[in-house]
Design a protein around this motif. Structure first.
Motif, PDB file in Angstrom:
ATOM      1  N   GLN A  11       5.845  11.652   1.396  1.00 30.62           N
ATOM      2  CA  GLN A  11       6.642  10.465   1.707  1.00 30.62           C
ATOM      3  C   GLN A  11       7.770  10.800   2.671  1.00 30.62           C
ATOM      4  OE1 GLN A  11       7.937   9.130  -2.142  1.00 30.62           O
ATOM      5  NE2 GLN A  11       6.334   7.577  -2.219  1.00 30.62           N
ATOM      6  N   TRP A  16       7.225   6.223   9.963  1.00 29.78           N
ATOM      7  CA  TRP A  16       6.966   4.919  10.542  1.00 29.78           C
ATOM      8  C   TRP A  16       7.729   4.849  11.851  1.00 29.78           C
ATOM      9  CZ3 TRP A  16       3.857   0.969   8.792  1.00 29.78           C
ATOM     10  CH2 TRP A  16       3.327   1.123   7.514  1.00 29.78           C
ATOM     11  N   ASP A  88       8.378   7.535   5.457  1.00 30.48           N
ATOM     12  CA  ASP A  88       7.624   6.597   4.627  1.00 30.48           C
ATOM     13  C   ASP A  88       8.448   6.227   3.402  1.00 30.48           C
ATOM     14  OD1 ASP A  88       5.276   5.091   3.951  1.00 30.48           O
ATOM     15  OD2 ASP A  88       4.795   6.638   2.479  1.00 30.48           O
ATOM     16  N   ARG A  89       9.208   7.167   2.902  1.00 31.45           N
ATOM     17  CA  ARG A  89      10.063   6.915   1.735  1.00 31.45           C
ATOM     18  C   ARG A  89      11.107   5.846   2.064  1.00 31.45           C
ATOM     19  NH1 ARG A  89      11.005   6.603  -3.537  1.00 31.45           N
ATOM     20  NH2 ARG A  89      13.027   7.375  -4.132  1.00 31.45           N
ATOM     21  N   GLY A  92       9.487   2.473   2.403  1.00 22.66           N
ATOM     22  CA  GLY A  92       9.121   1.939   1.094  1.00 22.66           C
ATOM     23  C   GLY A  92      10.283   1.318   0.345  1.00 22.66           C
ATOM     24  N   MET A  93      11.511   1.644   0.738  1.00 20.15           N
ATOM     25  CA  MET A  93      12.690   1.075   0.075  1.00 20.15           C
ATOM     26  C   MET A  93      13.114  -0.260   0.703  1.00 20.15           C
ATOM     27  SD  MET A  93      15.003   4.420  -0.885  1.00 20.15           S
ATOM     28  CE  MET A  93      15.389   4.807   0.807  1.00 20.15           C
ATOM     29  N   GLU A 104       5.591  -7.608  -1.246  1.00 22.29           N
ATOM     30  CA  GLU A 104       5.318  -6.177  -1.324  1.00 22.29           C
ATOM     31  C   GLU A 104       5.498  -5.551   0.052  1.00 22.29           C
ATOM     32  OE1 GLU A 104       4.349  -4.005  -3.877  1.00 22.29           O
ATOM     33  OE2 GLU A 104       5.016  -5.673  -5.131  1.00 22.29           O
ATOM     34  N   THR A 105       6.030  -4.340   0.090  1.00 26.32           N
ATOM     35  CA  THR A 105       6.125  -3.594   1.339  1.00 26.32           C
ATOM     36  C   THR A 105       4.724  -3.185   1.747  1.00 26.32           C
ATOM     37  OG1 THR A 105       8.271  -2.755   0.675  1.00 26.32           O
ATOM     38  CG2 THR A 105       7.176  -1.597   2.460  1.00 26.32           C
ATOM     39  N   GLU A 106       4.409  -3.365   3.026  1.00 26.95           N
ATOM     40  CA  GLU A 106       3.073  -3.024   3.527  1.00 26.95           C
ATOM     41  C   GLU A 106       2.829  -1.531   3.409  1.00 26.95           C
ATOM     42  OE1 GLU A 106       0.809  -2.960   7.759  1.00 26.95           O
ATOM     43  OE2 GLU A 106       1.922  -4.759   7.258  1.00 26.95           O
ATOM     44  N   ARG A 107       1.700  -1.168   2.866  1.00 23.92           N
ATOM     45  CA  ARG A 107       1.325   0.234   2.770  1.00 23.92           C
ATOM     46  C   ARG A 107       0.457   0.583   3.957  1.00 23.92           C
ATOM     47  NH1 ARG A 107       5.073   1.920   1.080  1.00 23.92           N
ATOM     48  NH2 ARG A 107       4.063   3.910   1.253  1.00 23.92           N
TER      49      ARG A 107
END
Length: 115
Positions: A11, A16, A88-89, A92-93, A104-107
């Protein structure tokens, strides 16, 4: 190596790349340039987050650097463009809302990488 430990470390290694832009669209030529810039981002694997914000998941910082350099090479002659990379961490926040409803955050999608 413990799988959960590897996922946690990943992560912080995966990135990104976010591209923010405000391009002139007053003339037909301006609109064509702006449209061409967006198309180049899409061709390079970016996805539209909002109309002037595009994002791309990269498995490593080195891969993110490649896509940032490619974006810089394709910069339009006018307008304002910002390029940022986050882990990525951190991504994700992010809290995302559609109206007042949390989303939801896009994965990242599975991407094939060739070395």
């Amino acid at each position: 190596m413990d799988e959960s430990r590897y996922a946690r470390l990943n992560q912080y290694r995966s990135m990104w790349v976010l591209v923010f832009f405000d391009l002139p669209t007053e003339t037909k030529k301006d609109r064509k340039i702006a449209s061409g810039f967006r198309k180049k981002l899409l061709d390079d694997g970016f996805a539209m987050f909002q109309f002037s914000i595009y994002m791309r998941f990269c498995a490593s910082r080195e891969n993110a650097d490649v896509h940032m350099k490619r974006t810089k090479k394709n910069l339009p002659p006018n307008g304002k463009v910002g390029i940022m990379q986050i882990t990525d961490r951190q991504f994700g926040m992010m809290e995302i809302f559609l109206g007042t409803k949390a989303q939801e955050t896009e994965r990242p999608s599975q991407q094939l990488e060739i070395f």
